[in-house]
Design a protein around this motif. Structure first.
Motif, short mmCIF file in Angstrom:
data_model
loop_
_atom_site.label_atom_id
_atom_site.label_comp_id
_atom_site.label_asym_id
_atom_site.label_seq_id
_atom_site.Cartn_x
_atom_site.Cartn_y
_atom_site.Cartn_z
N VAL A 14 0.67 -1.09 -0.05
CA VAL A 14 -0.11 -0.08 -0.06
C VAL A 14 0.86 1.26 -0.06
O VAL A 14 1.69 1.46 0.62
CB VAL A 14 -0.89 -0.04 1.44
N ALA A 15 0.61 2.17 -0.65
CA ALA A 15 1.47 3.32 -1.01
C ALA A 15 1.36 4.03 0.38
O ALA A 15 0.34 4.13 1.06
CB ALA A 15 0.84 4.35 -2.03
N PRO A 16 2.50 4.76 0.74
CA PRO A 16 2.44 5.51 2.00
C PRO A 16 1.58 6.74 1.90
O PRO A 16 1.48 7.54 0.80
CB PRO A 16 4.02 5.92 2.17
N ALA A 17 0.88 6.89 2.97
CA ALA A 17 0.11 8.40 3.18
C ALA A 17 1.06 9.61 3.10
O ALA A 17 0.74 10.57 2.50
CB ALA A 17 -0.75 8.43 4.22
N LEU A 18 2.28 9.42 3.92
CA LEU A 18 3.35 10.40 3.86
C LEU A 18 4.58 9.79 3.54
O LEU A 18 5.03 8.74 4.03
CB LEU A 18 3.35 10.96 5.29
N GLU A 19 5.36 10.58 2.80
CA GLU A 19 6.72 9.90 2.11
C GLU A 19 7.84 11.11 2.34
O GLU A 19 7.47 12.21 1.81
CB GLU A 19 6.56 9.35 0.86
N ILE A 20 8.87 11.05 3.08
CA ILE A 20 9.87 11.81 3.23
C ILE A 20 11.03 11.31 2.53
O ILE A 20 11.45 10.19 3.15
CB ILE A 20 9.96 12.30 4.67
N ARG A 21 11.68 12.05 1.87
CA ARG A 21 12.89 11.48 1.03
C ARG A 21 14.19 12.40 0.99
O ARG A 21 13.88 13.45 0.61
CB ARG A 21 12.26 10.99 -0.44
N HIS A 22 15.08 11.84 1.49
CA HIS A 22 16.30 12.52 1.40
C HIS A 22 16.30 14.00 1.93
O HIS A 22 16.46 15.05 1.08
CB HIS A 22 17.03 12.37 -0.05
N LEU A 23 15.71 14.25 2.88
CA LEU A 23 15.16 15.57 3.36
C LEU A 23 16.57 16.13 4.10
O LEU A 23 16.92 15.71 5.19
CB LEU A 23 14.13 15.41 4.34
N ASP A 24 16.80 17.20 3.65
CA ASP A 24 17.80 17.99 4.29
C ASP A 24 17.26 19.56 4.77
O ASP A 24 16.62 20.20 3.79
CB ASP A 24 19.09 18.37 3.49
N LYS A 25 17.77 20.06 5.81
CA LYS A 25 17.07 21.55 6.19
C LYS A 25 18.23 22.18 7.09
O LYS A 25 18.92 21.65 7.96
CB LYS A 25 15.97 21.16 7.14
N SER A 26 18.64 23.48 6.56
CA SER A 26 19.61 24.25 7.18
C SER A 26 18.74 25.56 7.44
O SER A 26 17.99 26.09 6.83
CB SER A 26 20.81 24.45 6.12
N PHE A 27 19.58 26.10 8.56
CA PHE A 27 19.22 27.44 9.04
C PHE A 27 20.51 28.36 8.87
O PHE A 27 21.67 27.90 9.18
CB PHE A 27 18.73 27.83 10.42
N THR A 28 20.32 29.53 8.56
CA THR A 28 21.65 30.70 8.59
C THR A 28 21.60 31.12 10.07
O THR A 28 20.74 31.86 10.37
CB THR A 28 21.63 31.68 7.48
N VAL A 29 22.64 30.88 10.96
CA VAL A 29 22.84 31.71 12.13
C VAL A 29 24.21 32.47 11.97
O VAL A 29 25.36 31.84 11.97
CB VAL A 29 22.82 30.48 13.31
N VAL A 30 24.07 33.51 12.45
CA VAL A 30 25.33 34.60 12.55
C VAL A 30 25.98 34.36 11.17
O VAL A 30 27.38 34.50 11.30
CB VAL A 30 26.10 34.35 13.82
N GLY A 31 25.28 34.42 10.02
CA GLY A 31 25.87 34.25 8.81
C GLY A 31 26.34 33.12 8.24
O GLY A 31 27.21 32.87 7.19
N GLN A 32 26.43 32.06 9.17
CA GLN A 32 26.89 30.69 8.90
C GLN A 32 25.85 29.66 8.75
O GLN A 32 24.82 29.84 9.46
CB GLN A 32 27.91 30.09 9.99
#
Length: 279
Positions: A14-32
């Motif tokens: 059965v196909a997933p209701a929610l699928e997350i694939r290769h998720l990357d997330k970044s924030f910029t903190v003090v310019g970095q």
């Protein structure tokens, strides 16, 4: 009498209701650039209750915000029924640690506020509000204001408000974290009952490992710097139903070990001493 909660049957084809694939997330903190999520892959079947545990700073709450559609600045894919998440929608709802009720509205008014954009007729909205207030056991408090409610009751209102649109996904960000221990235990069972009644797919972020084992069909264990999935553990029905069972205790200890909390308290006739495991 203990209530029995049977897990729904999840089929591999059965196909997933929610699928997350290769998720990357970044924030910029003090310019970095600060990477908070790296290579997250997760599939959730319809009707599953998935719990997410991990140390502070491993991106658990950030993950919920991305699923909700509040932040679209990431790489990878978040798919609901195969379609990418582009914005918030009525199919996804969230409950926070703070109930965030509007103090000038009654219980009824707070739940009804979630239906402002609903296409339902006025009578249908009223019926949905009544039904969900009854679902969380607050029928006698329909006309009460938030200041007149206990912390546990206020969270019940928040849960009713989150569910009144009958969302496909219920996201829970430490919703019981501010409650006293006894109220928290009671509401864990209530939450399990309510989610099962609604047939909602739930994702719960918590720091309470016992809570994660008791509620989840699966536990996602995350590690920080950057946030990533260390392991996904399936929870059998016996462990979810009996906190004193050997299976519950084994799974709880397994999760604690993954989180780096492996100390054991050994009772001696004269004293209790904290013993760290050998490394």
């Amino acid at each position: 009498m203990n209530q029995i909660y049977l897990s729904p049957t999840f089929h591999a084809n059965v196909a997933p209701a929610l699928e997350i694939r290769h998720l990357d997330k970044s924030f910029t903190v003090v310019g970095q650039e600060l990477k908070v999520l790296a290579g997250v892959d997760l599939s959730v079947k319809s009707g599953e209750f998935v719990t997410i545990v991990g140390a502070s700073g491993c991106g658990k709450s950030t993950l919920l915000r991305l699923i909700l559609g509040l932040d679209l600045d990431y790489s990878g894919d978040i798919l609901v029924d195969g379609a990418p998440v582009r914005r918030p929608g009525l199919d996804r709802s969230i409950v926070f640690q703070d109930h965030r009720l509007l103090p000038w509205l009654t219980v009824e008014g707070n739940v009804a506020a979630a239906l402002r954009r609903s296409p339902l007729s006025r009578s249908s909205k009223q019926e949905a509000v009544r039904e969900h207030i009854e679902l969380v056991g607050l029928t006698q408090f329909t006309k009460a204001y938030p200041a007149q409610l206990s912390g546990g009751m206020a969270q019940r209102v928040a849960i009713a408000r989150a569910l009144v649109n009958r969302p496909r996904f219920l996201l829970l960000d430490e919703p019981l974290g501010a409650l006293d221990a006894l109220t928290r235990l009671r509401l864990q069972d209530e939450l399990k009952r309510i989610v099962q009644h609604e047939g909602t797919t739930a994702l719960l972020v918590t720091h309470d490992v016992d809570e994660a084992v008791h509620l989840g069909h699966r536990i996602v264990v995350m590690q920080p710097h950057p946030g990533r999935i260390a392991r996904i553990i399936s929870i059998p029905d016996q462990a979810r139903q009996d906190r004193s069972s050997r299976e519950f205790i084994r799974l709880r200890d397994e999760v604690l070990e993954l989180l780096g909390v492996g100390a054991a308290v050994l009772q001696t006739p004269k004293q209790a001493r904290l013993v760290e495991p050998s490394r």
